[in-house]
Design an enzyme around this catalytic site. Sequence first.
Site, mmCIF file in Angstrom:
data_model
loop_
_atom_site.group_PDB
_atom_site.id
_atom_site.type_symbol
_atom_site.label_atom_id
_atom_site.label_comp_id
_atom_site.label_asym_id
_atom_site.label_seq_id
_atom_site.Cartn_x
_atom_site.Cartn_y
_atom_site.Cartn_z
ATOM 1 N N ASP A 162 0.817 -1.208 0.000
ATOM 2 C CA ASP A 162 0.000 0.000 0.000
ATOM 3 C C ASP A 162 0.852 1.261 0.000
ATOM 4 O O ASP A 162 1.914 1.309 0.632
ATOM 5 C CB ASP A 162 -0.904 -0.017 1.232
ATOM 6 C CG ASP A 162 -1.817 1.182 1.307
ATOM 7 O OD1 ASP A 162 -2.678 1.327 0.415
ATOM 8 O OD2 ASP A 162 -1.692 1.981 2.257
ATOM 9 N N GLU A 196 1.248 -0.411 -5.134
ATOM 10 C CA GLU A 196 0.312 0.665 -5.401
ATOM 11 C C GLU A 196 1.143 1.944 -5.436
ATOM 12 O O GLU A 196 1.431 2.548 -4.404
ATOM 13 C CB GLU A 196 -0.758 0.761 -4.324
ATOM 14 C CG GLU A 196 -1.818 1.796 -4.652
ATOM 15 C CD GLU A 196 -2.358 2.547 -3.442
ATOM 16 O OE1 GLU A 196 -3.347 3.271 -3.621
ATOM 17 O OE2 GLU A 196 -1.776 2.442 -2.353
#
EC number: 2.4.1.18
Length: 717
Positions: free
Chosen positions: A399, A452
């Site tokens: 993330d 990401e």
Amino acid sequence: MNHNTVERLRQAEEGDPFGFLGPHAHGDGVLIRVWLPGADAVDLLTADGESLGAMQLSDPDGLFELRLAQPQRYRLRIHWPGGVQECEDPYSFGPLLGETDLYLFAEGNHRELWRCLGSRPVEHEGVPGVRFAVWAPNAKRVSVVGDFNSWDGRRHPMRLRYPAGIWELFIPRLEAGECYKYEILGQGGVLPLRADPLAQATEMPPATASRVPQAEPFAWQDEQWMSARDKRHGPQAPLAIYELHAGSWQWTQGRPPSWDELADRLIPYVQDLGFTHIELMPIMEHPFGGSWGYQPLSMFAPTARFGSPERFAAFVDRCHRAGIGVILDWVPGHFPNDAHGLAEFDGTALYEYAHPFEGFHPDWNTCIYNLGRTEVHGFMLASALYWLREYHVDGLRVDAVASMLYRDYSREAGQWIPNRHGGRENLEAIEFLQHLNEVVRTEVPGALMIAEESTAWPGVSRPVQEGGLGFTHKWNMGWMNDSLSYIQQDPMFRRHHHHQITFGLHYAFSERFILPISHDEVVHGKRSLLGRMPGDRWQQFANLRLFLALMWTHPGKKLLFMGCEFGQWCEWNHDQQLDWYLLQYPEHAASQALVRELNRLYRGEPALHQLDDRAEGFQWLIGDDARNSVFAWLRHGRDGESLLVVHNFTPQVIDGYRIGVPKAGSWRVLLNTDESRWSGSGAGTQGELHSDAVAAHGQADSLNLQLPPLATLLLRP
């Protein structure tokens, strides 16, 4: 008797309990001391349970002593006001951790850190119990507290191991399932009770204690999946990911499901729709459910919200046996500052940077891991390996990588500290990500490492040896933003935004991309995917079908968030299940059926997945027809297979649209998203047709097509 030491024990300030408590040489014998505040009396027993005598109360606050003629194994019979307890003396045992463990931890390279830190049921010197170990180098004293000692920090102070700064203690006869925390005396006083950073099990939130995990390893039955995983994850293999939030996918009896209940329903659903993998939003324990798991505090513990760690392992095992891979979202960039967590863990900035310009995240009001500190680097490295090894997880989606790469991320001028070269790059985080990906590549072959990453950082999925970050894939955030912006335009104005579809194909092969329509695109007022579509109800569903077909025929692996497959009208709400009742309506059921067909074609047609990351797998035919908002391209497989893809982004049927093709003869329509079975109008070319010897678009032959409105055609020779 050292009265200063007794006073420190009384005040819970003694940092070296083993130097005073337990057995110590005394003249020609041994003196045994135990500190048991609140005990009425203590008897000393042999290891076989025979009496060695009653211990003398040397201090009224709980110091008991007895001299023996010679050293021997002993047990304690403790008379408490509420009953009698028999156990060994924790302070009669030798050190727990080996020098190699301490060295590797300090070096930041302990690949199995969870086996030495945290709590662990073990047999130590022939006695069953639980070993505790925690890193708190700046603490003056650390104690284990729990129900087993009435949460009294005087009862079980720990031994400090120099120079690693690790405190350890073996508590005999303790068992799995016990709740515990650490009471830490910092330089400025006693801190709020801390959960274990290496806890492998936790209490159910909002409770915050750690739990002693089970000792027995899970009995895995997924050998067939694991042995073939490397091939399934190769760049030439199809990858279609169904992203979900475990607590809000589908409820059971008016509540979120358990892992077993989720497996019962989710696995057949994902199998039926043809997805290759599921991706779970973070399931590491987190205090606030509204963070969706993206502010975790227990980086080694599955959340207790859905069951025990063993049931999560069983969930992964069942997915694998059903042919479904499991990817976890993982958050190495930041953590929340809850009082029981990692922030100023031992009274100092231990896991985080000390300076707020480096250690505080302004977007999320969280702390930023100091990945330049070897112990923190190793802590996060071990967390990643833990999920991949211990839970057989098939990959991690990392993330917020962009927030890790830049020191000035979301900061104004004068609010960030340059690196040692004066630049904005976070060199410590870059080194960590490269090291992480190299370790995973060599030690967990076949595991996916997905970034990401929302900027144009070069080489995110390039090997580390070539200067890249070493991820296997990168989310294509540019494609996501451009394509969603384009599809939201009124079809009348799409001609002015034609570049939003063509631009992404200029860089589509610069990384190994995943095309993500994730949870972030259906919350915070952005509307659902269906709700973004322009036009009346019919056009909205047609645009949804067209957009999904664009995504599945575009180069790049696929990721779709739950609910998008059947056209949920409302934004996703983590506090309730999806609107499954919508499937009673034909348009919603047809959208779901189309996703099933797209996955069938994607997995079955090599041209749609084999060369996703290579320019030779894609060929433009029509990229400049902005007036009609039409795009056409060829997708190629390794062995020369080719598919023709045509998108019409207007609500008009276009007759006599000629498109060049690389092969003369018959062409068959594999997909027309305007067919009546998808709740379309039934317009457009269907069945088979023959090419004409008419040159077009650089090809010697061409097809004369009727383009259906707001729809995609997929044809194969």
